[in-house]
Motif scaffolding. Structure first.
Motif, PDB file in Angstrom:
ATOM      1  N   TRP A  94       0.793  -1.233   0.000  1.00 11.67           N
ATOM      2  CA  TRP A  94       0.000   0.000   0.000  1.00 11.67           C
ATOM      3  C   TRP A  94       0.823   1.279   0.000  1.00 11.67           C
ATOM      4  O   TRP A  94       0.344   2.325  -0.401  1.00 11.67           O
ATOM      5  CB  TRP A  94      -0.920   0.023   1.232  1.00 11.67           C
ATOM      6  CG  TRP A  94      -1.940  -1.048   1.163  1.00 11.67           C
ATOM      7  CD1 TRP A  94      -3.091  -1.042   0.440  1.00 11.67           C
ATOM      8  CD2 TRP A  94      -1.900  -2.306   1.825  1.00 11.67           C
ATOM      9  NE1 TRP A  94      -3.773  -2.212   0.616  1.00 11.67           N
ATOM     10  CE2 TRP A  94      -3.060  -3.012   1.465  1.00 11.67           C
ATOM     11  CE3 TRP A  94      -0.986  -2.906   2.692  1.00 11.67           C
ATOM     12  CZ2 TRP A  94      -3.334  -4.283   1.932  1.00 11.67           C
ATOM     13  CZ3 TRP A  94      -1.268  -4.175   3.160  1.00 11.67           C
ATOM     14  CH2 TRP A  94      -2.428  -4.838   2.783  1.00 11.67           C
ATOM     15  N   ILE A  95       2.070   1.199   0.468  1.00  7.42           N
ATOM     16  CA  ILE A  95       2.903   2.401   0.587  1.00  7.42           C
ATOM     17  C   ILE A  95       4.136   2.252  -0.287  1.00  7.42           C
ATOM     18  O   ILE A  95       4.736   1.177  -0.348  1.00  7.42           O
ATOM     19  CB  ILE A  95       3.321   2.622   2.061  1.00  7.42           C
ATOM     20  CG1 ILE A  95       2.080   2.805   2.933  1.00  7.42           C
ATOM     21  CG2 ILE A  95       4.232   3.824   2.193  1.00  7.42           C
ATOM     22  CD1 ILE A  95       2.371   2.878   4.409  1.00  7.42           C
ATOM     23  N   ARG A  96       4.503   3.337  -0.972  1.00  7.99           N
ATOM     24  CA  ARG A  96       5.726   3.328  -1.774  1.00  7.99           C
ATOM     25  C   ARG A  96       6.649   4.437  -1.327  1.00  7.99           C
ATOM     26  O   ARG A  96       6.229   5.398  -0.684  1.00  7.99           O
ATOM     27  CB  ARG A  96       5.404   3.466  -3.255  1.00  7.99           C
ATOM     28  CG  ARG A  96       4.758   4.773  -3.627  1.00  7.99           C
ATOM     29  CD  ARG A  96       4.385   4.747  -5.084  1.00  7.99           C
ATOM     30  NE  ARG A  96       3.855   6.043  -5.482  1.00  7.99           N
ATOM     31  CZ  ARG A  96       3.993   6.544  -6.694  1.00  7.99           C
ATOM     32  NH1 ARG A  96       4.628   5.867  -7.616  1.00  7.99           N
ATOM     33  NH2 ARG A  96       3.482   7.714  -6.982  1.00  7.99           N
ATOM     34  N   VAL A  97       7.927   4.311  -1.694  1.00  3.41           N
ATOM     35  CA  VAL A  97       8.956   5.276  -1.317  1.00  3.41           C
ATOM     36  C   VAL A  97       9.311   6.069  -2.564  1.00  3.41           C
ATOM     37  O   VAL A  97       9.754   5.506  -3.563  1.00  3.41           O
ATOM     38  CB  VAL A  97      10.206   4.564  -0.761  1.00  3.41           C
ATOM     39  CG1 VAL A  97      11.216   5.576  -0.266  1.00  3.41           C
ATOM     40  CG2 VAL A  97       9.825   3.602   0.343  1.00  3.41           C
ATOM     41  N   VAL A  98       9.102   7.412  -2.498  1.00  2.88           N
ATOM     42  CA  VAL A  98       9.310   8.276  -3.652  1.00  2.88           C
ATOM     43  C   VAL A  98      10.318   9.362  -3.296  1.00  2.88           C
ATOM     44  O   VAL A  98      10.236   9.957  -2.214  1.00  2.88           O
ATOM     45  CB  VAL A  98       7.973   8.934  -4.092  1.00  2.88           C
ATOM     46  CG1 VAL A  98       8.178   9.842  -5.280  1.00  2.88           C
ATOM     47  CG2 VAL A  98       6.939   7.884  -4.388  1.00  2.88           C
ATOM     48  N   ALA A  99      11.260   9.613  -4.194  1.00  2.00           N
ATOM     49  CA  ALA A  99      12.217  10.699  -3.983  1.00  2.00           C
ATOM     50  C   ALA A  99      11.528  12.012  -4.318  1.00  2.00           C
ATOM     51  O   ALA A  99      11.140  12.244  -5.458  1.00  2.00           O
ATOM     52  CB  ALA A  99      13.440  10.499  -4.855  1.00  2.00           C
ATOM     53  N   SER A 100      11.377  12.882  -3.318  1.00  4.36           N
ATOM     54  CA  SER A 100      10.694  14.154  -3.550  1.00  4.36           C
ATOM     55  C   SER A 100      11.680  15.285  -3.800  1.00  4.36           C
ATOM     56  O   SER A 100      11.312  16.326  -4.318  1.00  4.36           O
ATOM     57  CB  SER A 100       9.795  14.492  -2.359  1.00  4.36           C
ATOM     58  OG  SER A 100      10.557  14.526  -1.176  1.00  4.36           O
ATOM     59  N   ALA A 101      12.941  15.101  -3.451  1.00  5.34           N
ATOM     60  CA  ALA A 101      14.001  16.078  -3.703  1.00  5.34           C
ATOM     61  C   ALA A 101      15.331  15.327  -3.729  1.00  5.34           C
ATOM     62  O   ALA A 101      15.355  14.102  -3.584  1.00  5.34           O
ATOM     63  CB  ALA A 101      14.012  17.161  -2.624  1.00  5.34           C
ATOM     64  N   LYS A 102      16.412  16.071  -3.893  1.00  7.52           N
ATOM     65  CA  LYS A 102      17.725  15.439  -4.008  1.00  7.52           C
ATOM     66  C   LYS A 102      18.097  14.640  -2.770  1.00  7.52           C
ATOM     67  O   LYS A 102      18.709  13.570  -2.861  1.00  7.52           O
ATOM     68  CB  LYS A 102      18.788  16.513  -4.258  1.00  7.52           C
ATOM     69  CG  LYS A 102      20.176  15.953  -4.465  1.00  7.52           C
ATOM     70  CD  LYS A 102      21.154  17.054  -4.792  1.00  7.52           C
ATOM     71  CE  LYS A 102      22.518  16.457  -5.043  1.00  7.52           C
ATOM     72  NZ  LYS A 102      23.428  16.638  -3.950  1.00  7.52           N
ATOM     73  N   ASP A 103      17.719  15.115  -1.610  1.00  9.62           N
ATOM     74  CA  ASP A 103      18.076  14.420  -0.375  1.00  9.62           C
ATOM     75  C   ASP A 103      16.852  14.088   0.480  1.00  9.62           C
ATOM     76  O   ASP A 103      16.961  13.932   1.684  1.00  9.62           O
ATOM     77  CB  ASP A 103      19.076  15.249   0.425  1.00  9.62           C
ATOM     78  CG  ASP A 103      18.562  16.644   0.711  1.00  9.62           C
ATOM     79  OD1 ASP A 103      17.503  17.003   0.180  1.00  9.62           O
ATOM     80  OD2 ASP A 103      19.220  17.370   1.474  1.00  9.62           O
ATOM     81  N   ASN A 104      15.683  13.972  -0.154  1.00  5.13           N
ATOM     82  CA  ASN A 104      14.444  13.680   0.573  1.00  5.13           C
ATOM     83  C   ASN A 104      13.743  12.469  -0.029  1.00  5.13           C
ATOM     84  O   ASN A 104      13.704  12.304  -1.249  1.00  5.13           O
ATOM     85  CB  ASN A 104      13.473  14.858   0.507  1.00  5.13           C
ATOM     86  CG  ASN A 104      13.884  15.990   1.394  1.00  5.13           C
ATOM     87  OD1 ASN A 104      14.997  16.023   1.902  1.00  5.13           O
ATOM     88  ND2 ASN A 104      12.996  16.935   1.579  1.00  5.13           N
TER      89      ASN A 104
END
Length: 121
Positions: free
Chosen positions: A94-104
């Motif tokens: 149900w949950i995914r990991v997404v890069a929202s910025a260079k270090d986030n």
């Protein structure tokens, strides 16, 4: 001309943030448990759980975890550990990991709205 040890520019500093505010708002994600998981699983010099002064894991309220490192540290390794935690707690579907910025990184729910519309006839 070879470089000398005196010409070194100090230790590398890495700071990564994992934002888990959306799953925590729904009550399916425990930030304290995730912080403990990271603290126990991050390897420094081949040894898990012995972070010492080189890596620090801190929780900011109930929305973010910050990992600060003085040694070379991979953002990808943090994503790997996050996905491992989600799988361990049966949240990976149900949950995914997404890069929202260079270090986030940001934990988001899968967008399943309208996914089952094709089969209905």
């Amino acid at each position: 001309m070879p470089k000398t040890a005196a010409g070194k520019t100090g230790a590398t500093k890495h700071k990564f943030v994992i934002d888990y505010s959306k799953p925590a708002a729904d009550g399916v994600f425990d930030g304290a448990d995730f912080e403990k998981f990271l603290h126990d699983r991050i390897k420094v010099d081949g040894k898990a759980g012995q972070l010492g002064e080189s890596v620090k894991v801190t929780r900011d309220g109930n929305t973010k975890i910050t990992v600060t490192s003085n040694i070379p540290f991979s953002k990808r390794y943090l994503k790997y550990l996050t996905k491992k935690f989600l799988k361990k707690n049966s949240l990976r579907d149900w949950i995914r990991v997404v890069a929202s910025a260079k270090d986030n990184y940001q934990l988001r729910f899968y967008n399943i709205a309208g996914a089952g519309d094709e089969d209905e006839e």
